[in-house]
Design a protein around this motif. Sequence first.
Motif, PDB file in Angstrom:
ATOM      1  N   GLN A  13     -20.754  81.019 128.606  1.00 51.45           N
ATOM      2  CA  GLN A  13     -20.059  82.168 129.319  1.00 51.45           C
ATOM      3  C   GLN A  13     -18.795  82.094 129.072  1.00 51.45           C
ATOM      4  O   GLN A  13     -18.155  83.348 128.871  1.00 51.45           O
ATOM      5  N   LEU A  14     -17.863  81.354 129.082  1.00 49.96           N
ATOM      6  CA  LEU A  14     -16.366  81.140 128.851  1.00 49.96           C
ATOM      7  C   LEU A  14     -15.950  81.674 127.345  1.00 49.96           C
ATOM      8  O   LEU A  14     -15.237  82.581 127.349  1.00 49.96           O
ATOM      9  N   ILE A  15     -17.029  81.482 126.349  1.00 49.68           N
ATOM     10  CA  ILE A  15     -16.706  81.869 125.220  1.00 49.68           C
ATOM     11  C   ILE A  15     -17.057  83.458 125.265  1.00 49.68           C
ATOM     12  O   ILE A  15     -16.189  84.107 124.554  1.00 49.68           O
ATOM     13  N   LEU A  16     -17.990  83.816 125.793  1.00 51.12           N
ATOM     14  CA  LEU A  16     -18.319  85.518 125.784  1.00 51.12           C
ATOM     15  C   LEU A  16     -17.141  86.103 126.627  1.00 51.12           C
ATOM     16  O   LEU A  16     -16.715  87.050 126.071  1.00 51.12           O
ATOM     17  N   ALA A 378     -17.140  95.219 132.233  1.00 46.10           N
ATOM     18  CA  ALA A 378     -18.445  95.301 132.463  1.00 46.10           C
ATOM     19  C   ALA A 378     -19.343  94.841 131.383  1.00 46.10           C
ATOM     20  O   ALA A 378     -20.271  94.374 131.827  1.00 46.10           O
ATOM     21  N   THR A 379     -18.992  95.331 130.373  1.00 51.24           N
ATOM     22  CA  THR A 379     -20.151  94.808 129.030  1.00 51.24           C
ATOM     23  C   THR A 379     -20.236  93.473 128.947  1.00 51.24           C
ATOM     24  O   THR A 379     -21.172  92.616 128.999  1.00 51.24           O
ATOM     25  N   THR A 380     -18.878  92.703 129.139  1.00 50.96           N
ATOM     26  CA  THR A 380     -18.740  91.342 128.866  1.00 50.96           C
ATOM     27  C   THR A 380     -19.348  90.668 130.090  1.00 50.96           C
ATOM     28  O   THR A 380     -20.318  89.787 129.891  1.00 50.96           O
ATOM     29  N   LEU A 381     -19.119  91.136 131.358  1.00 53.59           N
ATOM     30  CA  LEU A 381     -19.965  90.412 132.249  1.00 53.59           C
ATOM     31  C   LEU A 381     -21.483  90.572 132.260  1.00 53.59           C
ATOM     32  O   LEU A 381     -22.176  89.550 132.628  1.00 53.59           O
ATOM     33  N   LEU A 382     -21.807  91.682 131.704  1.00 53.78           N
ATOM     34  CA  LEU A 382     -23.436  91.939 131.874  1.00 53.78           C
ATOM     35  C   LEU A 382     -23.999  91.037 130.758  1.00 53.78           C
ATOM     36  O   LEU A 382     -25.079  90.218 130.896  1.00 53.78           O
ATOM     37  N   ILE A 391     -29.347  94.630 128.729  1.00 52.80           N
ATOM     38  CA  ILE A 391     -28.327  95.576 129.365  1.00 52.80           C
ATOM     39  C   ILE A 391     -28.064  96.474 128.348  1.00 52.80           C
ATOM     40  O   ILE A 391     -27.112  97.356 128.449  1.00 52.80           O
ATOM     41  N   ILE A 392     -28.981  96.980 127.283  1.00 57.51           N
ATOM     42  CA  ILE A 392     -28.948  98.080 126.440  1.00 57.51           C
ATOM     43  C   ILE A 392     -29.043  99.342 127.469  1.00 57.51           C
ATOM     44  O   ILE A 392     -28.189 100.388 127.110  1.00 57.51           O
TER      45      ILE A 392
END
Length: 735
Positions: A13-16, A378-382, A391-392
Amino acid sequence: MLELLKRLFKKDQLILLGAGVSVTVLMIGLYISQPKFLHLLNLKIYDNYLRQYHQPAATSVPIIIDLDEKSLSELGQWPWPRYRVALLLKYLTAYGAVAVASDIIFSEPDRTSPAIMQEDVKRELHIDMGFTGLSKDLMDYDRLLAYNLRGGPYILGYDFSLAFVPSDHECRVRPAKVAVLSSPGAPSPHDYLPRGKGMICPIPVLAEAAPESGFITITPDLDSVYRRVPLLYSFEGRYYPSLALATLMQATEQKNIVLKMSPVGIESIRFNDMVIPTDGKGQMLINYRGGIRTFEYISASDVLSRKLAPGSLRGRIAFIGTSASGLKDIRATPLDPGFPGVEAHATVVDNILSGQILSVPDWAPGLEFLGMLAGGLATTLLLMWARASWIILPVLCMGGSMWYGSVLFYQQQGYFISPMYSYLTLGLTFITLTLIKFWREEIAKRYIHGAFAHYLAPSVISQIMDNPEALTLEGQEKEITIQFSDVRNFTSLSEKLSPTQVTNLLHDYLTPMTRIITEHEGTLDKFIGDAVMAFWNAPLDTENHQEKSLRAALAQQRKLEELNEVFLEKYGFAIAVGIGIHSGSVRVGNMGSADLFDYTLIGDNVNLASRLEGLTKYYGQKLVVSQAIKDACGDGYYFRILDNVRVKGKEEPVTIYTVYTREEAEARKAELELYERAHKAYVDRDFAEAEALFRELRETGAEAALCDLYIERCEQMKDDPPDCHWDCVFTHKTK
């Protein structure tokens, strides 16, 4: 900060999160720097809005008097004699036009004037030429035109240039009266308005005679498309209006302009109670109504031939210009690549009169910036919490909302809020993070399969695939529940069978046993002949791992009863299995050499679990568990104490139990109560009473091995009583 993030998020998650934030920051940097290719793309999005949502002309006030091919064919090539232009102006006002603007610059004297022709002939041919019957007023067509200009609502055009333009006459066009309304900290308008370095003006006699004049200068964008027009120019410290603005001033007889300044530049231009929003440079977006001939065109030859109905131009504003390609006043717009420049001025007048003016409000950058942040984060958290495929739909909804909101602003308010950077941020973040997740998942899959294929059940591997961040193959200390099970006297039993039968027997026994372990979320460690070692809470964290291990052991016992019916029929005997369970802290991970290793446990608690399995035979029990298991599962089961012991190799005493379900305990209530009384008497050193109670229990046929063990101990204790330091602990000398 980094430590806090590590506590809040897992490694993947940290990487993302880092990648998503980086992409968002990159897009913000591009938004600030506005590279050319993105700026051009943004312009194309604006053009698409204009093409999709443009409306027809809101007013019928502007009209084009066209120096078209027909006029040039009937009346001769341009330039026409100025007397003809004077007639054109006179006829237009006679038809009722409230203002007539010329998109043509009369920057040179009329060479067809008789007076100039006399001078040219005399200078070049040395002949004095005269004109019979021609009045003095008709000798100079420029003066004739100037005379007509003074008497009507006429506006002449001129042009600014970015370089100095030498001229043989003085520029006499009049500047506009502009009042500047500045907020605190606002700069001078001259610092922001487009600034001309030279002017191409009408000749002085015409410039002085015309009531108004305005510049026709329009600068295209980077792609040579005309989208905006400056309403004011700065020249030598004065303000000059555009042709459209000067024409409106003449038509409305309003001469004052208010220029509103903000700290970031020009905010708006107020004219005749109309507020015209502009960009920071005082430029107005042209709300084009369509392609060529959106407004009414009338051929100049028809006006000069008096073919129009009387009063047909009453209340209208006429722009004199040309659609003839040979006169080179054709410009590219978002709606038409061959749009006459004169119609652009007419469009500006229509926009201002109708109030339907497009603009990019000064708060638009802030909203676009928030859109980028929202789209990126928002896209990152999703993607941090869900699979890309899940999430598409949310991403599509976000993109659709951005587009719909932008279109809504455009259609209802005339604001252009570009969704481009928000779209790019959302899309680039989604693609980048999806690729990272795909790459990480592929690595994780290969790693997990390679590491666990030989000692984990497929169901456990599936769990790890679903939640790879919960997996660690590095050695770590954690609380593990360990189970050892072993077939009693298997060596003696196997002597009665052939090797093939032994193999089949083990297969028939081990398959359901290991399946029960994996069904209860256990991990199979290894087979040691007929013995099985398994553990819980690694490599995945398992809730209530002690109880799951205990439930697995009880299920194994029930399954063994079913198997023994088959074994009796197939092999002629049944088998007995002892199971020992203990929970405690161990070291779990890859153990072995650099080339050969095994994912297993080491530690003193592993040895204790193994010893407990060995004690099942000594105490005549199918299942022996430690105090740690009782402490974790005591509410759901009945734990019968067996003994306090020191197992071989350990000095610390351990209390051991066997386990019954609540239903089993209720069915054996009398027997268990009798045992508790006997064991309590033993602990209280009343060995005679304990012996008597154990003999009574022995006579019922229950727990013969356990009763014999305690009867023998009681007899010894009576003969040789323990001293005052006796702690009721029995020390085992063998495994």
